[in-house]
Design a protein around this motif. Sequence first.
Motif, mmCIF file in Angstrom:
data_model
loop_
_atom_site.group_PDB
_atom_site.id
_atom_site.type_symbol
_atom_site.label_atom_id
_atom_site.label_comp_id
_atom_site.label_asym_id
_atom_site.label_seq_id
_atom_site.Cartn_x
_atom_site.Cartn_y
_atom_site.Cartn_z
ATOM 1 N N UNK A 88 66.005 -37.704 -31.147
ATOM 2 C CA UNK A 88 66.834 -36.444 -31.462
ATOM 3 C C UNK A 88 67.541 -35.692 -29.957
ATOM 4 N N UNK A 89 66.477 -35.918 -28.965
ATOM 5 C CA UNK A 89 66.887 -35.203 -27.603
ATOM 6 C C UNK A 89 68.178 -36.076 -27.176
ATOM 7 N N UNK A 90 67.832 -37.229 -27.311
ATOM 8 C CA UNK A 90 69.337 -38.251 -26.965
ATOM 9 C C UNK A 90 70.526 -37.639 -27.759
ATOM 10 N N UNK A 91 70.327 -37.391 -29.053
ATOM 11 C CA UNK A 91 71.517 -36.678 -29.587
ATOM 12 C C UNK A 91 72.079 -35.509 -29.143
ATOM 13 N N UNK A 92 71.160 -34.598 -28.548
ATOM 14 C CA UNK A 92 71.661 -33.278 -28.136
ATOM 15 C C UNK A 92 72.147 -33.649 -26.718
ATOM 16 N N UNK A 93 71.732 -34.474 -26.207
ATOM 17 C CA UNK A 93 72.130 -35.066 -24.844
ATOM 18 C C UNK A 93 73.465 -35.382 -24.933
ATOM 19 N N UNK A 94 73.829 -36.139 -25.864
ATOM 20 C CA UNK A 94 75.211 -36.719 -26.143
ATOM 21 C C UNK A 94 76.204 -35.511 -26.382
ATOM 22 N N UNK A 95 75.745 -34.731 -27.171
ATOM 23 C CA UNK A 95 76.607 -33.578 -27.533
ATOM 24 C C UNK A 95 76.738 -32.633 -26.351
ATOM 25 N N UNK A 96 76.028 -32.581 -25.414
ATOM 26 C CA UNK A 96 76.026 -31.583 -24.144
ATOM 27 C C UNK A 96 77.000 -32.304 -23.384
ATOM 28 N N UNK A 97 77.108 -33.605 -23.219
ATOM 29 C CA UNK A 97 78.257 -34.408 -22.146
ATOM 30 C C UNK A 97 79.366 -34.262 -22.696
ATOM 31 N N UNK A 98 79.557 -34.429 -24.038
ATOM 32 C CA UNK A 98 80.980 -34.483 -24.710
ATOM 33 C C UNK A 98 81.608 -32.960 -24.642
ATOM 34 N N UNK A 99 80.733 -31.886 -24.900
ATOM 35 C CA UNK A 99 81.278 -30.664 -25.044
ATOM 36 C C UNK A 99 81.692 -30.298 -23.634
ATOM 37 N N UNK A 100 80.880 -30.695 -22.462
ATOM 38 C CA UNK A 100 81.428 -30.186 -21.147
ATOM 39 C C UNK A 100 82.589 -30.964 -20.702
ATOM 40 N N UNK A 101 82.821 -32.076 -21.393
ATOM 41 C CA UNK A 101 84.404 -32.727 -21.457
ATOM 42 C C UNK A 101 85.326 -31.802 -21.861
ATOM 43 N N UNK A 102 84.950 -31.077 -23.094
ATOM 44 C CA UNK A 102 85.892 -30.424 -23.642
ATOM 45 C C UNK A 102 86.122 -29.159 -22.866
ATOM 46 N N UNK A 103 85.101 -28.698 -22.132
ATOM 47 C CA UNK A 103 85.412 -27.298 -20.998
ATOM 48 C C UNK A 103 86.368 -27.883 -20.214
ATOM 49 N N UNK A 104 86.422 -28.803 -19.641
ATOM 50 C CA UNK A 104 87.075 -29.429 -18.346
ATOM 51 C C UNK A 104 88.519 -29.377 -18.924
ATOM 52 N N UNK A 105 88.716 -29.697 -20.098
ATOM 53 C CA UNK A 105 90.169 -29.757 -20.659
ATOM 54 C C UNK A 105 90.675 -28.352 -20.857
ATOM 55 N N UNK A 106 89.795 -27.469 -21.693
ATOM 56 C CA UNK A 106 90.231 -26.311 -22.119
ATOM 57 C C UNK A 106 90.500 -25.176 -21.096
ATOM 58 N N UNK A 107 89.295 -25.119 -20.238
ATOM 59 C CA UNK A 107 89.271 -23.804 -19.509
ATOM 60 C C UNK A 107 90.351 -23.334 -18.813
ATOM 61 N N UNK A 108 91.246 -23.973 -18.363
ATOM 62 C CA UNK A 108 92.474 -23.472 -17.512
ATOM 63 C C UNK A 108 93.572 -23.391 -18.542
ATOM 64 N N UNK A 109 93.528 -23.947 -19.907
ATOM 65 C CA UNK A 109 94.527 -23.523 -21.088
ATOM 66 C C UNK A 109 93.989 -22.319 -21.788
ATOM 67 N N UNK A 110 92.865 -22.129 -22.295
ATOM 68 C CA UNK A 110 92.584 -21.177 -23.139
ATOM 69 C C UNK A 110 92.295 -19.891 -22.342
ATOM 70 N N UNK A 111 91.399 -20.279 -21.184
ATOM 71 C CA UNK A 111 90.978 -19.146 -20.461
ATOM 72 C C UNK A 111 89.424 -19.065 -20.496
ATOM 73 N N UNK A 112 88.844 -18.153 -19.631
ATOM 74 C CA UNK A 112 87.210 -18.037 -19.688
ATOM 75 C C UNK A 112 86.705 -17.113 -20.659
#
Length: 507
Positions: free
Chosen positions: A321-345
């Motif tokens: 289950x910790x591995x699953x949460x770790x995967x979610x953590x990684x992919x969601x950080x990638x989302x932030x890289x893509x969105x942060x300068x488009x949607x804002x902080x």
Amino acid sequence: MPAVVVSGSGENQEFEGRITVYVIVCVVIAASGGLMFGYDIGISGGVTSMDDFLKKFFPAVFEKKHHALENNYCKYDNQFLQLFTSCLYLAALIASFVASKVCSKYGRKLTMQIASIFFIIGVILTAGGINIEMIIFGRIFLGFGVGFANQAVPLFLSEIAPPNLRGALNISFQLFITIGILVSNLINYFTANVHPHGWRISLGIAGVPALMLCLGSILICETPTSLIERHKVEEGRKVLRKIRGVENVDDEFDSIIHACEMAKQVKDPFRKLMKPVSRPQLVISICLQIFQQFTGINAIMFYAPVLFQTVGFGNDAALLSSVITGLVNVFSTVVSIYVVDRAGRRILLLEACVQMFISQVIIGIILFKELKTTGDNLSKGEAIFVVILVCTFVMGFAWSWGPLGWLIPSEIFPLETRSAGFAFAVSTNMLFTFIIGQAFLSMLCQMQAGIFFFFAAWVIIMGAFTWFLLPETKGVPVDAMVDKVWKQHWFWRSFMVEDDRPDVKVV
């Protein structure tokens, strides 16, 4: 902390250059410091849930864990067990003050090399530990490494990257941390059934990113800004040509020279940081670090296997289950890289507050109703639902308060107080990481399901702070913050006085 280069008029200034293979290699090597940090965050929770580790170092916890009538919430409540996790962050807090001086006086490269040596010593002591004192001293050395690496690596990445990619690379460092957490969870999953020394393998594998940083830091160059700061001007020009892949670097070189000269004119940045004009940046930076920890994220990442065992999973299932949460953590950080300068902080922070609040409240309700202090755990379906809710919580944090807690402080301070202001942010983060790491298991024991309502209440405070006191900084040049952000804000404008800063170019 260097940021995007902007001109004195507030217009973004473009420089010649491209992404070279050499820069990519430098970024990967430097970012191994982030891998090491993330691995250290994730590895402790899995190791402290392993029976072989507990039997050797914490026999009282082992007996409590396997006692049929023992309180479900108090299986792991032991101050020394928590100290094994949290002492790393107290050591990092102390080391960060020394590392700041070393980084300025001797350069980013040497600071990273020192960090790698601390990492290697820490790995040897923890993986080869024969008593509790030895493993705690090992964690302290790892903390020294974290303190030095966190000071040097983000600075190195900001200065080595092309100006138009510095924002993305700032969050990319957080991405490498999340990858380190994921890798540690995977390692723990496979070593949990390697008896009796699986825990030694988990702790020892941390030597891989440590060696990567140690050997790799010999090959990489020093940053042009650091060389110029230390009066190695021509060497700085030569390195700038190498990392940009072009001969004409005069404009960027001149801007670095100018920024270094302006920074030297500020004799006491800490004193200026205490003036009213610096109050908005200082308060926001410190509060973001406190809020980041009081989301409860590190409590979950440190002790995810322990938490999942509490709600009814076996050891292997808890680690998976910790591995699953770790995967979610990684992919969601990638989302932030893509969105942060488009949607804002602000929109990311506010949306995440809603998402994290709902997740924590529902988890708290389930545990309050279904998980009694003694007796049976949750049903399989309820336990799986808790994992889904934890993943939802981690998802919200990973694309908001995680990376933005570092990005925003790095972009709101003017040049003359940036290093001092960011030092406050780093030290605050490490202090409250230590507090949460040391207290969480005891809080879980005393507050039981109420711990999730405790963190949910903090999320409400964070949301209110963001709504009323955190202005949007997306697309605002660093040197235009005072006029375009702080003087326009309904509350912070009262702290603004006539700004006598020179017209500078920020690097």
